[in-house]
Design an enzyme around this catalytic site. Structure first.
Site, short mmCIF file in Angstrom:
data_model
loop_
_atom_site.label_atom_id
_atom_site.label_comp_id
_atom_site.label_asym_id
_atom_site.label_seq_id
_atom_site.Cartn_x
_atom_site.Cartn_y
_atom_site.Cartn_z
N LYS A 141 0.84 -1.20 0.00
CA LYS A 141 0.00 0.00 0.00
C LYS A 141 0.88 1.26 0.00
O LYS A 141 1.95 1.22 0.62
CB LYS A 141 -0.89 0.03 1.24
CG LYS A 141 -1.62 -1.27 1.52
CD LYS A 141 -2.27 -1.25 2.88
CE LYS A 141 -1.28 -1.11 4.00
NZ LYS A 141 -0.35 -2.23 4.13
N TYR A 228 -4.48 3.83 5.60
CA TYR A 228 -4.93 3.10 6.79
C TYR A 228 -6.20 3.72 7.36
O TYR A 228 -7.12 3.01 7.79
CB TYR A 228 -3.84 3.11 7.86
CG TYR A 228 -2.60 2.34 7.47
CD1 TYR A 228 -2.53 0.96 7.65
CD2 TYR A 228 -1.50 2.99 6.93
CE1 TYR A 228 -1.39 0.25 7.30
CE2 TYR A 228 -0.35 2.30 6.57
CZ TYR A 228 -0.30 0.92 6.76
OH TYR A 228 0.82 0.22 6.40
#
Length: 375
Positions: A141, A228
């Site tokens: 990510k 996140y």
């Protein structure tokens, strides 16, 4: 909190651990059962790590504990790392590549999947290279630095008939499985407000660190930490945001942050009326998730970093063990690929694309000062 193995964690859930805080996870976020783990003796998925930075070392430990995956190869541009990893993990010389001969991996049947742990700006190039080599891909990510790049990565993997996953390790972590359940099942009624923020103090970071370079990172705190926060909002609510407002904060370390943002705050609006506020920062430490619902609340702190996590609802504290998040993620993905099954959407490239579209909307909102529609 005492660390336990993933096997003992699953076993404890199976027999019940004297606390109602430990509950059966939602199927879409679940991983292996105890019997599958203990009895599995078949082929393991052979994984090559592409990029041997700090997180690759954490993944290597996860691969050692994994039941369905194993470390079989590496790709690195640093000869000294190649030699040390070869000795430490007993990697055959034929499974060691650099960025010049990467394309030769197409000839290597001993590599099934390439896990890309490179700077964000290199994710697209090496995902497409891996796909063309006929290898499945996990990419860290954020998936890429633009939504357009994400779509090209998805298309390349589909064209090559390989699977593409994004490293959403928290989808396999028990605290996050639980807050997803609490939100989506409306255990305390509809969630009205979420605050999720993450920050690290990067004072003293070398000027040549790739996280500070726009071409390699794609952005600053939002690009590297914001995913996140966005993820937790989306999977707790089970909804996609419809609009966003955002604000850059003044830079405290302008000499360090010459190319990318140091801090940013944003507000996501969801169809149910829920509002999710987040801040990501590079000059202070914060790691918190809090959700307020109609009849109660739930929270984690530490929340969305590497843990160990700690949390509670308005009624009781969580009592989950510490697990190896990387091993859980690798097994959740690896088991399906070995069995020839399609990866679920929540771990796929399509999920990474959704996050990147939100990130682009946040940047646009902060740059223009306007409310940006996301649908």
């Amino acid at each position: 909190m005492k660390k336990v193995t993933r096997r003992s964690f699953v076993k404890k859930i199976g027999i019940g651990v004297g606390s109602a805080a430990i509950l059966t996870p939602l199927v879409s976020f679940n991983h292996n059962t105890e019997n599958e783990e203990k009895n599995y003796s078949g082929k393991k998925l052979n994984v090559a790590l592409c990029g041997l930075g700090r997180y690759a070392n954490i993944l290597a430990k996860g691969l050692i504990e994994s039941n369905f995956c194993q470390l079989s190869g590496i790709i690195t541009g640093t000869p000294s790392k190649a030699e040390s990893w070869k000795k430490k993990y007993n990697i055959p010389q034929k499974n060691i590549y650099n960025y010049e001969n990467f394309d030769d991996i197409v000839k290597n049947d001993d590599i099934d999947l390439i896990y890309i742990v490179l700077p964000n700006g290199m994710h697209k190039e090496y995902t497409i290279k891996a796909a063309k080599a006929g290898k499945h891909v996990i990419v860290e990510k954020p998936m890429a630095i633009t939504a357009k790049d994400c779509q090209e990565m998805i298309d390349a993997c589909k064209s090559a008939k390989v699977q593409l996953a994004v490293g959403y390790r928290l989808h396999y972590e028990p605290h996050h499985i639980e807050i997803k359940r609490l939100g989506q099942e409306q255990v305390f009624g509809k969630v009205r407000l979420i605050h999720a923020s993450l920050g690290y103090n990067l004072t003293g970071t070398p000027l040549n660190d790739w996280h500070l370079k726009k071409s390699l990172a794609g952005g600053g705190a939002l690009m590297n930490l914001g995913v996140y926060c966005i993820q937790s909002n989306r999977y707790v609510l089970g909804e996609e945001p419809i609009s966003v407002t955002a604000q850059f904060a003044p830079k405290i370390m302008p000499d360090l942050f010459t190319e990318v943002e140091e801090n940013i705050t944003w507000q996501l609006n969801f169809p149910s009326g829920a509002v999710c506020t987040s801040t990501v920062s590079s000059n202070c430490n914060i790691d918190r998730f809090y959700a307020s619902a109609e009849k109660g609340s739930f929270e984690l702190s530490p929340a969305i970093s590497y843990g160990p996590f700690k949390g509670r609802t308005s009624e009781k504290e969580f009592n989950f063990p510490v697990i190896n998040q990387q091993a859980a993620q690798l097994d959740g993905i690896g088991k399906l690929i070995i069995n020839g099954q399609q990866l679920p959407s929540h771990i796929s490239g399509e999920e990474g694309l959704k996050d990147m579209k939100v990130i682009e909307g946040i940047y646009k909102a902060a740059e223009t000062g306007e409310k940006i529609n996301l649908i």
